[in-house]
Design a protein around this motif. Structure first.
Motif, short mmCIF file in Angstrom:
data_model
loop_
_atom_site.label_atom_id
_atom_site.label_comp_id
_atom_site.label_asym_id
_atom_site.label_seq_id
_atom_site.Cartn_x
_atom_site.Cartn_y
_atom_site.Cartn_z
N SER A 1 96.73 27.45 -7.62
CA SER A 1 98.11 27.87 -7.34
C SER A 1 98.66 27.19 -6.10
CB SER A 1 98.18 29.39 -7.15
OG SER A 1 97.84 30.06 -8.34
N SER A 2 97.82 27.06 -5.09
CA SER A 2 98.29 26.53 -3.80
C SER A 2 98.17 25.02 -3.69
CB SER A 2 97.50 27.17 -2.65
OG SER A 2 96.16 26.75 -2.67
N SER A 3 97.20 24.42 -4.39
CA SER A 3 96.86 23.03 -4.07
C SER A 3 96.72 22.11 -5.28
CB SER A 3 95.55 23.00 -3.26
OG SER A 3 95.67 23.78 -2.09
N LEU A 4 97.16 22.54 -6.46
CA LEU A 4 97.03 21.68 -7.63
C LEU A 4 97.78 20.36 -7.44
CD1 LEU A 4 95.99 21.23 -10.47
CD2 LEU A 4 97.94 22.51 -11.36
N SER A 5 98.95 20.42 -6.80
CA SER A 5 99.73 19.20 -6.59
C SER A 5 99.00 18.22 -5.69
CB SER A 5 101.10 19.54 -5.98
OG SER A 5 100.95 20.25 -4.77
N PHE A 6 98.14 18.72 -4.77
CA PHE A 6 97.39 17.84 -3.88
C PHE A 6 96.06 17.42 -4.52
CE2 PHE A 6 99.85 20.72 -1.04
CZ PHE A 6 100.79 19.78 -0.64
N LEU A 7 95.40 18.35 -5.21
CA LEU A 7 94.17 18.00 -5.92
C LEU A 7 94.44 16.96 -7.00
CD1 LEU A 7 92.58 21.55 -6.34
CD2 LEU A 7 91.61 19.67 -5.00
N ILE B 159 107.53 24.42 -5.07
CA ILE B 159 108.28 24.74 -3.85
C ILE B 159 107.73 23.98 -2.65
CG2 ILE B 159 108.69 26.59 -2.17
CD1 ILE B 159 109.04 28.49 -4.52
N SER B 160 106.40 23.87 -2.55
CA SER B 160 105.79 23.25 -1.37
C SER B 160 106.25 21.80 -1.19
CB SER B 160 104.26 23.31 -1.46
OG SER B 160 103.78 22.60 -2.59
N LEU B 161 106.43 21.09 -2.29
CA LEU B 161 106.90 19.71 -2.20
C LEU B 161 108.33 19.66 -1.67
CD1 LEU B 161 105.50 18.34 -5.59
CD2 LEU B 161 104.53 18.06 -3.31
N LEU B 162 109.17 20.57 -2.12
CA LEU B 162 110.56 20.62 -1.65
C LEU B 162 110.63 21.00 -0.18
CD1 LEU B 162 111.00 20.57 -4.75
CD2 LEU B 162 112.86 22.19 -4.42
N ASN C 142 110.48 18.11 6.52
CA ASN C 142 109.69 16.98 7.01
C ASN C 142 108.39 17.45 7.67
OD1 ASN C 142 109.13 14.25 7.47
ND2 ASN C 142 110.13 14.26 9.48
N SER C 143 107.65 18.29 6.93
CA SER C 143 106.43 18.90 7.47
C SER C 143 105.21 18.41 6.71
CB SER C 143 106.52 20.43 7.37
OG SER C 143 107.61 20.90 8.13
N SER C 144 104.04 18.51 7.34
CA SER C 144 102.79 18.05 6.75
C SER C 144 102.26 19.05 5.73
CB SER C 144 101.74 17.85 7.84
OG SER C 144 101.39 19.10 8.42
N VAL C 145 101.28 18.61 4.95
CA VAL C 145 100.64 19.47 3.95
C VAL C 145 100.01 20.69 4.62
CG1 VAL C 145 98.76 19.64 2.28
CG2 VAL C 145 100.19 17.59 2.35
N THR C 146 99.30 20.46 5.73
CA THR C 146 98.64 21.55 6.44
C THR C 146 99.64 22.58 6.93
OG1 THR C 146 96.90 20.02 7.14
CG2 THR C 146 97.07 22.12 8.32
N ALA C 147 100.76 22.11 7.48
CA ALA C 147 101.78 23.03 7.99
C ALA C 147 102.40 23.85 6.87
CB ALA C 147 102.87 22.24 8.72
N ILE C 148 102.62 23.21 5.72
CA ILE C 148 103.22 23.91 4.59
C ILE C 148 102.25 24.95 4.02
CG2 ILE C 148 104.16 23.64 2.26
CD1 ILE C 148 105.94 22.61 4.55
N GLU C 149 100.96 24.61 3.98
CA GLU C 149 99.98 25.53 3.41
C GLU C 149 99.80 26.79 4.25
OE1 GLU C 149 98.51 25.50 0.43
OE2 GLU C 149 99.82 23.80 0.08
N SER D 25 111.70 21.89 -9.98
CA SER D 25 111.22 20.51 -9.87
C SER D 25 112.32 19.46 -10.04
CB SER D 25 110.12 20.26 -10.90
OG SER D 25 109.01 21.09 -10.65
N ILE D 26 113.48 19.84 -10.55
CA ILE D 26 114.55 18.85 -10.72
C ILE D 26 115.26 18.55 -9.40
CG2 ILE D 26 114.92 19.53 -13.12
CD1 ILE D 26 117.46 20.97 -12.25
N TYR D 27 114.98 19.35 -8.39
CA TYR D 27 115.63 19.18 -7.09
C TYR D 27 114.70 18.44 -6.12
CZ TYR D 27 119.06 22.59 -8.69
OH TYR D 27 120.04 23.25 -9.40
N ARG D 28 115.30 17.73 -5.19
CA ARG D 28 114.51 17.04 -4.18
C ARG D 28 114.35 17.89 -2.93
NH1 ARG D 28 112.33 12.31 -3.21
NH2 ARG D 28 112.21 11.49 -1.08
N TYR D 29 115.35 18.72 -2.64
CA TYR D 29 115.32 19.61 -1.49
C TYR D 29 115.51 21.05 -1.96
CZ TYR D 29 115.90 15.15 0.87
OH TYR D 29 115.72 13.85 1.28
N TYR D 30 115.16 22.02 -1.12
CA TYR D 30 115.11 23.41 -1.59
C TYR D 30 116.44 24.16 -1.54
CZ TYR D 30 114.56 25.03 3.35
OH TYR D 30 114.72 25.30 4.68
#
Length: 355
Positions: free
Chosen positions: A203-209, A14-17, A23-30, A136-141
Motif C-alpha cells: 500500500s505504501s511502497s508499491l510505486s517505489f518497489l 497520492i504520494s507521487l503527486l 518537491n519532497s523526498s520519498v523518505t519525507a513523504i513516507e 493519477s491523471i493529475y500531476r499535482y494534488y
C-alpha cells in the motif's frame, strides 16, 4: 469505507503527486503514511469507547468534517509540515469512521459477522480502485484534493446523520480491561500486526518497489491491488463463518505468505494476490474477536486490535523505505518473513485458548 480507502489504498497515487507538488523526498513523504498508520489506528480506541457508550452519530459527524479537512487544508497551505498536520487530522477521523463502519457489521450481524464485516470492508478495498485512476491523471494534488475533500464532506455527513447501533443492553461481551490481561489477547494482537505488514508494505511502497516496471504495468498493479483487496473480504469472511475461525485465519495468513514469496518472481502478480489474501486479514481477525470476546465492547476491543496497524505501518513504511534504499531484495525478504511470524503467534494463541 469507499472514502476511507483513499488514505491507504490511494497512497501510491497520492504520494507521487505530493512529492511533485511539495518537491519532497520519498523518505519525507513516507512519514505522512506512517502518521496515518499510527493515528488512524490509535484514534479507534477513543472513538471505539465513544461509540460503545453513546453511539456513532455525533462522533461520526465530527469525524466527517476533519476527514475532509485532511484534503482541503493542503490545497490552501502547500507546505510539507502543514501537510503532515492536515493528513494527521484526516487520519484520526478516518480511523474513527472505519471503526464506526465495521461495528455496524459486528454489532448487528452476530451470526454472520465474517460475511457482514467482509461486505462492509469491501468498500475499503475497492475505493482505491475507483479513485486511483482519477488521481493519477493529475500531476499535482490541488484539483483532486479539492474534489475529494468536498465530495467526502457531503457524503460522509449524510451517512453519519443516519447510522445507528442496537441498544447497548441487548449486547454481550468482555470489557477491554478484562481481555488485555490475557496472554491470548497479545498473541492475537501481534499475530495481526505481522500479518498485515505485506498489505501495508504494498500500500505504501508499491510505486517505489516497482519503479523499474513499465509505467503501464505499475499503474495497472496499483489499480488492481485495492480491487482484489476488496473482493476477497466478503468471500473469506463467508468461508470463515462456515469454518473454525482460527483455522480460517491460519489458512489466510499462509496464502498471504505464499503470495509474498511470489514477489521474488513477479512483483505485479504478488501485489495482486497479497491484496486478495492480505486485504481479508482484518475482516477475519475482527470476526475472531467477536467470536471470542463478544460485541458489547466491540468498538473499543477492535480499536485496540487496530493499533497493531500502527506497529505494522511503521515497519511497512519507514523501515521498508530504508530497506528499499539498501536493496529491494532485502525489502522483499522483510515482507515475506512477516506472515510467517504471524502464523506462529496465532498457533500459540490457539493453544492458550484450546480453540
Amino acid at each position: 469505507m469507499l472514502f476511507n480507502s483513499i488514505y491507504q489504498y490511494s497512497w501510491n497515487s497520492i504520494s507521487l503527486l505530493v512529492s511533485r507538488t511539495l518537491n519532497s523526498s520519498v523518505t519525507a513523504i513516507e512519514v505522512a503514511f506512517t502518521l496515518y498508520a499510527i493515528l488512524s489506528s490509535f484514534s479507534q480506541i477513543g472513538g471505539g469507547y465513544i461509540i460503545d457508550t453513546i453511539g456513532p452519530r455525533l462522533v461520526g459527524v465530527i469525524s466527517a468534517i476533519f476527514f475532509s479537512l485532511g484534503f482541503l487544508i493542503p490545497v490552501i497551505f502547500p507546505n510539507i509540515i502543514l501537510f503532515y498536520i492536515s493528513w494527521s487530522l484526516g487520519s484520526i477521523a478516518e480511523g474513527i469512521l472505519y471503526g464506526i463502519a465495521v461495528n455496524v457489521a459486528l454489532k448487528w450481524y452476530e451470526n454472520k459477522r465474517g460475511f457482514a464485516t467482509g461486505i462492509v470492508s469491501l468498500g475499503f478495498g475497492i475505493g482505491g480502485a475507483i479513485f486511483n485512476p482519477f488521481i493519477s491523471i493529475y500531476r499535482y494534488y490541488y484539483d483532486p484534493f479539492i474534489i475529494i475533500g468536498i465530495l467526502s464532506l457531503f457524503c460522509l455527513l449524510l451517512i453519519s446523520f443516519n447510522v445507528t447501533y442496537p441498544p447497548r443492553d441487548k449486547l454481550k461481551g468482555n470489557s477491554p480491561k478484562k481481555i488485555i490481561r490475557g496472554k491470548d489477547w497479545w498473541l492475537i494482537y501481534f499475530s495481526y500486526s505481522f500479518a498485515i505488514i505485506p498489505l501495508l508494505s504494498f500500500s505504501s511502497s508499491l510505486s517505489f518497489l516497482g519503479s523499474e516496471l513499465p509505467r503501464w504495468l505499475l499503474l495497472l498493479s496499483i489499480t488492481i491491488f485495492p480491487v482484489t483487496s476488496g473482493l476477497g473480504r466478503p468471500l473469506f469472511g463467508m468461508l470463515s463463518d462456515k469454518m473454525n475461525r482460527f483455522h480460517s485465519v491460519i489458512i489466510l495468513n499462509s496464502l498471504t505468505l505464499l503470495a509474498s514469496l511470489l514477489s521474488l518472481l513477479s512483483l505485479p502478480l504478488s501485489a495482486i494476490l497479497v491484496g486478495l489474501f492480505g486485504g481479508s486479514t482484518l475482516t477475519l481477525y475482527l470476526s475472531l474477536l467477536g467470536d471470542i470476546y463478544g460485541n458489547k465492547f466491540s468498538g473499543t476491543n477492535t480499536g485496540i486490535l487496530y493499533t497493531g496497524k500502527a506497529f505494522a505501518g511503521t515497519l511497512g513504511s519507514i523501515l521498508l523505505g530504508y530497506f528499499i534504499t539498501i536493496s529491494k531484495s532485502i525489502a522483499l525478504l522483510f515482507i515475506i518473513v512477516s506472515p510467517l511470524i504471524s502464523i506462529i503467534l496465532l498457533l500459540a494463541a490457539s493453544k492458550v485458548l484450546s480453540y
